[in-house]
Structures are given as structure tokens and as C-alpha cells.
Design a protein around this motif. Structure first.
Motif, PDB file in Angstrom:
ATOM      1  N   LYS A   5       0.648  -0.931  -0.070  1.00 15.74           N
ATOM      2  CA  LYS A   5      -0.181  -0.103  -0.079  1.00 15.74           C
ATOM      3  C   LYS A   5       0.880   1.119  -0.086  1.00 15.74           C
ATOM      4  CE  LYS A   5      -4.274   0.390   1.029  1.00 15.74           C
ATOM      5  NZ  LYS A   5      -5.202   1.057   0.424  1.00 15.74           N
ATOM      6  N   LYS A   6       0.873   2.096  -0.978  1.00 17.90           N
ATOM      7  CA  LYS A   6       1.440   3.296  -0.939  1.00 17.90           C
ATOM      8  C   LYS A   6       0.377   4.370  -1.337  1.00 17.90           C
ATOM      9  CE  LYS A   6       5.617   3.968  -3.310  1.00 17.90           C
ATOM     10  NZ  LYS A   6       5.173   3.835  -4.496  1.00 17.90           N
ATOM     11  N   LYS A   7       0.552   5.451  -0.389  1.00 20.75           N
ATOM     12  CA  LYS A   7      -0.649   6.429  -0.987  1.00 20.75           C
ATOM     13  C   LYS A   7      -0.254   7.187  -2.165  1.00 20.75           C
ATOM     14  CE  LYS A   7      -2.885   4.916   1.399  1.00 20.75           C
ATOM     15  NZ  LYS A   7      -3.923   4.632   0.758  1.00 20.75           N
ATOM     16  N   LEU A   8       0.739   7.836  -2.454  1.00 21.21           N
ATOM     17  CA  LEU A   8       0.839   8.672  -3.587  1.00 21.21           C
ATOM     18  C   LEU A   8       0.437   8.198  -4.991  1.00 21.21           C
ATOM     19  CD1 LEU A   8       3.866  11.063  -2.728  1.00 21.21           C
ATOM     20  CD2 LEU A   8       1.397  11.678  -2.826  1.00 21.21           C
ATOM     21  N   VAL A   9      -0.360   9.002  -5.889  1.00 21.35           N
ATOM     22  CA  VAL A   9      -0.289   8.399  -7.081  1.00 21.35           C
ATOM     23  C   VAL A   9       0.699   8.964  -7.855  1.00 21.35           C
ATOM     24  CG1 VAL A   9      -2.018   8.788  -9.111  1.00 21.35           C
ATOM     25  CG2 VAL A   9      -2.961   8.584  -6.766  1.00 21.35           C
ATOM     26  N   GLN A  10       1.430   8.453  -8.211  1.00 19.35           N
ATOM     27  CA  GLN A  10       2.949   8.967  -8.609  1.00 19.35           C
ATOM     28  C   GLN A  10       2.733   9.174 -10.327  1.00 19.35           C
ATOM     29  OE1 GLN A  10       5.202   5.937  -7.058  1.00 19.35           O
ATOM     30  NE2 GLN A  10       5.928   7.380  -5.438  1.00 19.35           N
ATOM     31  N   TRP A  11       1.774   8.497 -10.842  1.00 15.16           N
ATOM     32  CA  TRP A  11       1.728   8.533 -12.535  1.00 15.16           C
ATOM     33  C   TRP A  11       1.006   9.615 -12.929  1.00 15.16           C
ATOM     34  CZ3 TRP A  11       3.900   4.456 -15.564  1.00 15.16           C
ATOM     35  CH2 TRP A  11       4.527   3.417 -14.835  1.00 15.16           C
ATOM     36  N   THR A  14      -1.788  10.532 -18.367  1.00 12.88           N
ATOM     37  CA  THR A  14      -1.429  10.293 -19.732  1.00 12.88           C
ATOM     38  C   THR A  14      -0.375   8.972 -19.612  1.00 12.88           C
ATOM     39  OG1 THR A  14       0.233  11.908 -19.508  1.00 12.88           O
ATOM     40  CG2 THR A  14      -1.208  12.330 -21.188  1.00 12.88           C
ATOM     41  N   ASP A  15       0.486   8.959 -18.752  1.00 10.27           N
ATOM     42  CA  ASP A  15       1.548   7.643 -18.790  1.00 10.27           C
ATOM     43  C   ASP A  15       0.549   6.466 -18.322  1.00 10.27           C
ATOM     44  OD1 ASP A  15       3.455   9.119 -19.328  1.00 10.27           O
ATOM     45  OD2 ASP A  15       3.982   9.731 -17.033  1.00 10.27           O
ATOM     46  N   ILE A  16      -0.463   6.713 -17.468  1.00 11.75           N
ATOM     47  CA  ILE A  16      -1.464   5.576 -16.938  1.00 11.75           C
ATOM     48  C   ILE A  16      -2.061   4.975 -18.272  1.00 11.75           C
ATOM     49  CG2 ILE A  16      -3.438   4.754 -15.829  1.00 11.75           C
ATOM     50  CD1 ILE A  16      -2.508   7.058 -13.611  1.00 11.75           C
ATOM     51  N   LYS A  17      -2.452   5.903 -19.050  1.00 12.76           N
ATOM     52  CA  LYS A  17      -3.233   5.475 -20.377  1.00 12.76           C
ATOM     53  C   LYS A  17      -2.445   4.599 -21.132  1.00 12.76           C
ATOM     54  CE  LYS A  17      -6.184   7.180 -24.084  1.00 12.76           C
ATOM     55  NZ  LYS A  17      -6.800   8.190 -24.609  1.00 12.76           N
ATOM     56  N   LYS A  18      -0.988   5.199 -21.092  1.00 12.51           N
ATOM     57  CA  LYS A  18       0.077   4.558 -22.151  1.00 12.51           C
ATOM     58  C   LYS A  18       0.197   3.205 -21.351  1.00 12.51           C
ATOM     59  CE  LYS A  18       2.594   8.174 -23.650  1.00 12.51           C
ATOM     60  NZ  LYS A  18       3.736   8.948 -22.910  1.00 12.51           N
ATOM     61  N   GLU A  19       0.387   3.118 -20.056  1.00  8.13           N
ATOM     62  CA  GLU A  19       0.832   1.717 -19.446  1.00  8.13           C
ATOM     63  C   GLU A  19      -0.466   0.798 -19.461  1.00  8.13           C
ATOM     64  OE1 GLU A  19       3.314   0.146 -17.535  1.00  8.13           O
ATOM     65  OE2 GLU A  19       4.351   1.912 -18.345  1.00  8.13           O
ATOM     66  N   VAL A 376     -10.824   8.781  -8.306  1.00  7.67           N
ATOM     67  CA  VAL A 376      -9.956   9.160  -9.350  1.00  7.67           C
ATOM     68  C   VAL A 376     -10.020   8.616 -10.628  1.00  7.67           C
ATOM     69  CG1 VAL A 376      -8.113   9.351  -7.560  1.00  7.67           C
ATOM     70  CG2 VAL A 376      -8.515   7.217  -8.389  1.00  7.67           C
ATOM     71  N   SER A 377     -10.810   7.385 -10.573  1.00  5.07           N
ATOM     72  CA  SER A 377     -11.017   7.054 -12.006  1.00  5.07           C
ATOM     73  C   SER A 377     -12.625   6.137 -11.941  1.00  5.07           C
ATOM     74  CB  SER A 377     -10.107   5.908 -12.356  1.00  5.07           C
ATOM     75  OG  SER A 377     -10.413   5.510 -13.674  1.00  5.07           O
ATOM     76  N   ALA A 378     -13.210   6.181 -12.998  1.00 10.33           N
ATOM     77  CA  ALA A 378     -14.629   5.743 -13.026  1.00 10.33           C
ATOM     78  C   ALA A 378     -14.918   5.483 -14.494  1.00 10.33           C
ATOM     79  CB  ALA A 378     -15.562   6.687 -12.268  1.00 10.33           C
ATOM     80  N   GLY A 379     -15.876   4.605 -14.556  1.00  5.87           N
ATOM     81  CA  GLY A 379     -16.678   4.467 -16.047  1.00  5.87           C
ATOM     82  C   GLY A 379     -17.789   3.567 -16.083  1.00  5.87           C
ATOM     83  N   TYR A 380     -18.454   3.464 -17.196  1.00  7.76           N
ATOM     84  CA  TYR A 380     -19.452   2.414 -17.046  1.00  7.76           C
ATOM     85  C   TYR A 380     -19.089   1.249 -17.733  1.00  7.76           C
ATOM     86  CZ  TYR A 380     -22.173   6.877 -16.201  1.00  7.76           C
ATOM     87  OH  TYR A 380     -22.760   7.738 -15.693  1.00  7.76           O
ATOM     88  N   GLU A 381     -20.029   0.328 -17.799  1.00  6.84           N
ATOM     89  CA  GLU A 381     -19.802  -0.944 -18.593  1.00  6.84           C
ATOM     90  C   GLU A 381     -20.545  -0.797 -19.866  1.00  6.84           C
ATOM     91  OE1 GLU A 381     -21.117  -4.505 -16.387  1.00  6.84           O
ATOM     92  OE2 GLU A 381     -20.589  -3.545 -14.572  1.00  6.84           O
ATOM     93  N   PHE A 382     -21.643  -0.274 -20.087  1.00 12.06           N
ATOM     94  CA  PHE A 382     -22.435  -0.059 -21.196  1.00 12.06           C
ATOM     95  C   PHE A 382     -23.161   0.907 -21.473  1.00 12.06           C
ATOM     96  CE2 PHE A 382     -24.615  -2.518 -17.455  1.00 12.06           C
ATOM     97  CZ  PHE A 382     -25.613  -1.462 -17.562  1.00 12.06           C
ATOM     98  N   GLU A 467      -2.897  -1.458  -9.709  1.00 14.40           N
ATOM     99  CA  GLU A 467      -1.537  -1.598  -9.494  1.00 14.40           C
ATOM    100  C   GLU A 467      -0.958  -0.220  -9.632  1.00 14.40           C
ATOM    101  OE1 GLU A 467       1.724  -3.319 -12.355  1.00 14.40           O
ATOM    102  OE2 GLU A 467       0.263  -4.939 -11.863  1.00 14.40           O
ATOM    103  N   LEU A 468      -1.493   0.721 -10.616  1.00 16.64           N
ATOM    104  CA  LEU A 468      -0.806   1.700 -10.672  1.00 16.64           C
ATOM    105  C   LEU A 468      -1.002   3.069  -9.913  1.00 16.64           C
ATOM    106  CD1 LEU A 468      -0.753   1.783 -14.630  1.00 16.64           C
ATOM    107  CD2 LEU A 468       1.210   1.739 -13.248  1.00 16.64           C
ATOM    108  N   MET A 469      -2.451   2.891  -9.626  1.00 15.87           N
ATOM    109  CA  MET A 469      -3.081   3.935  -8.953  1.00 15.87           C
ATOM    110  C   MET A 469      -3.317   3.720  -7.420  1.00 15.87           C
ATOM    111  SD  MET A 469      -5.360   5.662 -11.731  1.00 15.87           S
ATOM    112  CE  MET A 469      -5.675   7.323 -10.997  1.00 15.87           C
ATOM    113  N   LYS A 470      -3.389   2.412  -6.992  1.00 14.75           N
ATOM    114  CA  LYS A 470      -3.664   1.986  -5.576  1.00 14.75           C
ATOM    115  C   LYS A 470      -4.783   2.823  -5.034  1.00 14.75           C
ATOM    116  CE  LYS A 470       1.359   1.053  -5.282  1.00 14.75           C
ATOM    117  NZ  LYS A 470       1.842   1.410  -6.549  1.00 14.75           N
ATOM    118  N   PRO A 471      -5.902   2.766  -5.306  1.00 14.70           N
ATOM    119  CA  PRO A 471      -7.042   3.505  -4.735  1.00 14.70           C
ATOM    120  C   PRO A 471      -7.238   2.735  -3.190  1.00 14.70           C
ATOM    121  CG  PRO A 471      -7.847   1.686  -6.208  1.00 14.70           C
ATOM    122  CD  PRO A 471      -6.313   1.685  -6.515  1.00 14.70           C
ATOM    123  N   ASP A 472      -7.910   3.269  -2.349  1.00 15.81           N
ATOM    124  CA  ASP A 472      -8.332   2.866  -1.042  1.00 15.81           C
ATOM    125  C   ASP A 472      -9.559   2.027  -1.294  1.00 15.81           C
ATOM    126  OD1 ASP A 472      -6.336   4.261   0.734  1.00 15.81           O
ATOM    127  OD2 ASP A 472      -7.158   6.069  -0.377  1.00 15.81           O
TER     128      ASP A 472
END
Ligand code: CFM
Length: 545
Positions: A5-11, A14-19, A376-382, A467-472
Motif C-alpha cells: 500500500k502506497k498512498k501517492l499516485v505517482q503516475w 497520460t502515462d497511466i493510459k499508455k501503460e 480518481v477513475s470511473a466508468g460504465y460497462e455499457f 496496481e498503478l493508482m492504488k486506490p483505497d
């Protein structure tokens, strides 16, 4: 493997999208890139996202099928209609009580929801046709239960062999005389997701039931609650609040609904749309055919509940109702505030991700922000583009082969029963005051700049994102639950609520604050590594070594 568990979102976003796209073949990456959007504040416009398109074969989607949307979502919560599935037993078994839409049998005592009705098609039915078997099943249901209606659902094999379920339904309706029988061509493959199934179901509900009962219903301030499915008892909590305010719900589409509610829906004076995705077109049809205006409401979150109640009261414009609503808010809020203030110091600053269906990924952001938590991130399925960007995009939506597959029914004003609920001047007076009819701005304008909005997130991307953003906390459905928990992140199901709820209304907000506080502050995630993984104490060698 557990992620520390790490708190800071370091990415950077744009890099997250690339990853997320890195592992895909070029063609797939190009397609997915259009469904992954970094939210940016644009003047007067909302960034465009691609949505409601086919999932790429091979990708493990979170979506369900068209049959699920028709049978499970829209018709599933009705209690006095027998929902008969024409197909192999698996389609029924796996849809049997898996969505936690609750019912209350009411005074009439009719409730078929706990049953599983299927024609149980066998190999021979696939080869020789299943129409006779379907007719026999309808007769059997009628003889056993004498319900007001029997509805029939097509599964994939039924579409493939070409059984004419609509003719069977018509013939049986005539034969039985006092039972409405109609069918849905909702084969699982019919559309790109369950969203197509919502549309197929609602069209038939509107054609075969709405408007059948012209009896005046008792009560004041009559509304329809559209797109509320009573998951975990949400609808019961909303009903409690509306009743307390003196508002009469003529129909709910379709949580704990009855045949008569659908048949009487045209007697209401306002339609309130909870889940825009699954039902907005019904609200439009009700307005065109019967003259009932519609507004968007949201009962998820205490503040949203207050806003929605005030909006309903403002529409009717009666001081008695306006005062009553304020009294109810004043009565309910102290308990909500007490719990919120208690959890706030422990939840403020935590982060959430929400990937749910076609409306909750938006609605639940209100509850999280009441707890000081950021999505920090959200979306729909359909969902479709209008659920992301707002209804202004509807005229520009691309019509493709898949959307053309879903029937749009033509509706006109009913020659006798169309009755404008307000005069043009009354409507104009409300609009001039800033009142919004038929309005939904979508999820994007409510999300912060730089947050990631992702359509039809899949298994691989979900894990990568965590893995990248480590949400709570991560919110999605049962298919995601354990893979996310294995990453050491608490996971809350926002379809079934795990075994919790209700989360709507005032009591629901209290339940949610407590549940999320418990989840994000649990120490259990720190024990993801077994003691022997940290410091092995036993060692041994084989005798032959
Ligand atoms: Fe509407 Fe729903 Fe939803 Fe939906 Fe659903 Fe559901 Fe959902 Mo699961 S109707 S779009 S098809 S609010 S079953 S009650 S939780 S995906 S966000």
C-alpha cells in the motif's frame, strides 16, 4: 501477488493510459484508446468518448448479455408477472435470484420472483423446434398460478433456430382470455451489452401494459419513479421518504412493481428518472403519448436525495408539499450528519474507483464526496455517450449495425388521453427559474480534471489500474471482486451491494458511510502476506539430497 500500500499516485494520467494500452496489439490499442479518456475542463464542451460499441473478442469484459438486461434487469423485479425463459436451463439457473432486487408480496400476496420458470430446452428441441414446448409451458404456468401476465424471454439458441415466440404468445393470449401474454426477442447476442435488453424490455412493457388501466388513483402529487430497481431495498427506502413527504408513487419501473403499476403509469403527473441509461426513452415516450413531463433525480447520497425531493416539490409548486419536504429533510438529516461527522476524519482524503453498469459509477460519486473521498477513475460497462457527456450529444449519436438491431418504437400523442400536466406558461416559468426538464449532464462534467474515465473496463485493465493508482477502494461487481482483493485493495460490489444496503436515501447514506469506513480502514489488507512468506522459519532437505 499483494501490492504494497502506497498512498501517492505517482503516475501522470497520460502515462497511466499508455501503460494500460502497452500490452495490446496495435489495432486493439487504437480501439481501446478511444474508450479511455483523461478528463479535461473544456470550455462549454465535454470531451468525447467512444461507448456502446462491441467488446473486442478475447477481452474479459465486465458486461452482461442482452437477455440479462431484459429478463434480469427490467422484468426481473416485477412480482406478479410470471417471467418464463425459453431456453436451456443454464440461462435461467444463473439468472435465478442473483440480482438482489427485493420484493414485498403486499396485501395481494402475489410474488413469483423467487421462482425459476424455464422451458428447459433439450437437444431434441433445438433440432425439431421448441414452439410446442413453449405453448405447453405457458399453459402449465396458467393452470398453476393464474397470473395477470406471462412474459417470454428468448435466449440465444431460440434466436438461432428461429422459434416464433411472438406468434406462440399471441395464440396463447387469445386462448387463455384473461392473461396477458407477450414475448421479448432478447437473445443474448442481440446487442453489444445488457443495454440492448433494457430497450427491448421497455418497448414491450410500453406497448403491452402501459395505459391499460384508466382508473383514477387516490393520492396527491403523483409520480412515476423510472429506473429504480430496489436493489438491496433501495426502493423501499425511497418509498418510505416519498410517503413521508406525502408524494404518491403511481408506478416504479420496476423495483417491486406490479402489473397494475405499469398499466396505471399514464395516470401520474411527473416522471422521475433515477437510472438514465436503462429507461430515459420510456420517460420520453410517456411525455409524447400522455403529456407527462420528466426530470432526472438521484436518491444516492443525502445531498442528492435532498436536491431530488426539492425538485419534485418545486415542480408541483404547492406550498404544503414544499413545507412538508423541508420538514422531512430537517427530521432525517441529524442522524445522517452524526454518522458522517463520525466517519469523516477516517475517510477524508481516501480515493475510490468505480466501474459499474450504466449509472451507479456516477451516482455513487456523490456518496463518496460526502465522505471526503475522491473518485480518481470511473466508468460504465455499457452506458452510451449521453451518460458520459450529457444528453446534448443524443442527436449526433452514430447509428451502427448494432444499434439498428434494436427497435425504436414510434409513439404519438394519445388522441383521448394526452393531457399536458402544466400549461406552457407554467413550464416556462419553471424553466426561467433554472428548472431543468429532460436534462442529464452525464458523469464527465462531475469528475475532476485529470481523472480517468474508462468505458467497458476489462479484467486486465482493472488490475493494471489498481496496481498503478492504488486506490483505497475499488467498486465493481462479483466478477471483479476477488481478483481485486487479491491485489490487497478492498472491493465493494455496487451491483449487489455484497450483502448490504439499502444505500439510497437518508438511511442508505448512513449504511454506506459505515460500510465504507469499515472497508477502507480495515487492517486486514496489511496481512496479505503470510508470516512464512515474510520470514521463513522452517527449512528442510529431502533425505536423498
Ligand atoms: Fe441502471 Fe441498475 Fe445501473 Fe442497470 Fe445493471 Fe443494476 Fe448496474 Mo448491475 S439498471 S444501469 S443494468 S442502475 S443490474 S440496478 S447495478 S449494472 S449501474
Amino acid at each position: 501477488m499483494a501490492i504494497a500500500k502506497k498512498k501517492l499516485v505517482q503516475w501522470a494520467p497520460t502515462d497511466i493510459k499508455k501503460e494500460l494500452l502497452k500490452k495490446y496489439p496495435a489495432k486493439v490499442a487504437r480501439k481501446r484508446a478511444k474508450q479511455i479518456l483523461i478528463n479535461e475542463a473544456l470550455e462549454n464542451t465535454t470531451p468525447e468518448i467512444t461507448a456502446n460499441v462491441r467488446t473486442i473478442p478475447g477481452i474479459i469484459t465486465m458486461r452482461g448479455c442482452t437477455y440479462a438486461g431484459c429478463k434480469g434487469v427490467i422484468m426481473g423485479p416485477t412480482r406478479d408477472i410470471v417471467n418464463l425463459v425459453h431456453g436451456p436451463i443454464g440461462c435461467s439457473f444463473y439468472a435465478w435470484l442473483t440480482r438482489r432486487n427485493q420484493t414485498d408480496a403486499g396485501v395481494d400476496g402475489e410474488n413469483y420472483m423467487t421462482y425459476c420458470f424455464s422451458t428447459d430446452m433439450q437437444d431434441s428441441d433445438i433440432i425439431f423446434g421448441g414452439e410446442k414446448k413453449l405453448a405447453a409451458a405457458i399453459q402449465e404456468v396458467y393452470d398453476l398460478f393464474h397470473p395477470r401476465a406471462i412474459t417470454i424471454f428468448a435466449t440465444c439458441p431460440v434466436g438461432l433456430i428461429g422459434d416464433d415466440i411472438h406468434t406462440v404468445a399471441r395464440t396463447m393470449k387469445e386462448k387463455l382470455g384473461d392473461c396477458n401474454v407477450f414475448a421479448f426477442s432478447c437473445e443474448g447476442y442481440k446487442g453489444v451489452s445488457q443495454s440492448a435488453g433494457h430497450h427491448i424490455a421497455n418497448n414491450q412493457v410500453f406497448t403491452h401494459m402501459v395505459g391499460e388501466n384508466n382508473e383514477e388513483k387516490p393520492g396527491e402529487y403523483k409520480i412515476n419513479l423510472l429506473g429504480e430497481y430496489n436493489i438491496g431495498g433501495d426502493g423501499f427506502e425511497i418509498d418510505r421518504i416519498l410517503r413521508k413527504c406525502g408524494i404518491t408513487t403511481i408506478s416504479t419501473f420496476s423495483g417491486n412493481s406490479t402489473y397494475d403499476q405499469f398499466a396505471s403509469a399514464h395516470m401520474a403527473d411527473l416522471s422521475c428518472v433515477m437510472c438514465h441509461r436503462s429507461i430515459n426513452y420510456v420517460a420520453d415516450m410517456m411525455e409524447i403519448k400522455f403529456g407527462i413531463p420528466w426530470i432526472k433525480v438521484n436518491f444516492i447520497g443525502a445531498k442528492s436525495t435532498i436536491k431530488s425531493l426539492r425538485k419534485i416539490a418545486e415542480y408541483f409548486g404547492d406550498q404544503k408539499l414544499i413545507d412538508r419536504v423541508e420538514a422531512v429533510i430537517a427530521e432525517e438529516m441529524p442522524a445522517v450528519d452524526a454518522v458522517r461527522e463520525d466517519v469523516l476524519p477516517r475517510t477524508t482524503g481516501k480515493t475510490a474507483m468505480l466501474f459499474v453498469g450504466g449509472s451507479r459509477a456516477h451516482h455513487y460519486q456523490d456518496l463518496f464526496s460526502e465522505m471526503g473521498m475522491k473518485t480518481v477513475s470511473a466508468g460504465y460497462e455499457f452506458a452510451h455517450r449521453d451518460d458520459y457527456e450529457g444528453r446534448h450529444v443524443i442527436p449526433n449519436l452514430k447509428v451502427d449495425a448494432d444499434s439498428r438491431n434494436i427497435e425504436e418504437i414510434e409513439v404519438e400523442a394519445d388522441p383521448e388521453r394526452f393531457k399536458p400536466r402544466k400549461t406552457e406558461a407554467e413550464i416556462k416559468a419553471l424553466v426561467d427559474k433554472g428548472y431543468k426538464f429532460k436534462e442529464y449532464d452525464g458523469i464527465i462534467p462531475d469528475m475532476e480534471a485529470g481523472s480517468l474515465v474508462i468505458d467497458d473496463l476489462n479484467q486486465y485493465e482493472a488490475e493494471k489500474l489498481v496496481e498503478l493508482m492504488k486506490p483505497d477502494i475499488f467498486c465493481a461487481g462479483i466478477k471483479e471482486k476477488f481478483s481485486i482483493q487479491k491485489l490487497g485493495i478492498p472491493m465493494k460490489q455496487l451491483h449487489s451491494y455484497d450483502s448490504g444496503g439499502p444505500y439510497a436515501g437518508f438511511q442508505g447514506a448512513i449504511n454506506f458511510y459505515k460500510e465504507i469506513d469499515r472497508l477502507v480502514n480495515s487492517k486486514v489488507w496489511g496481512y496479505m502476506k503470510a508470516p512464512w512468506q515474510e520470514s521463513p522459519e522452517l527449512s528442510a532437505t529431502y533425505v536423498w539430497e
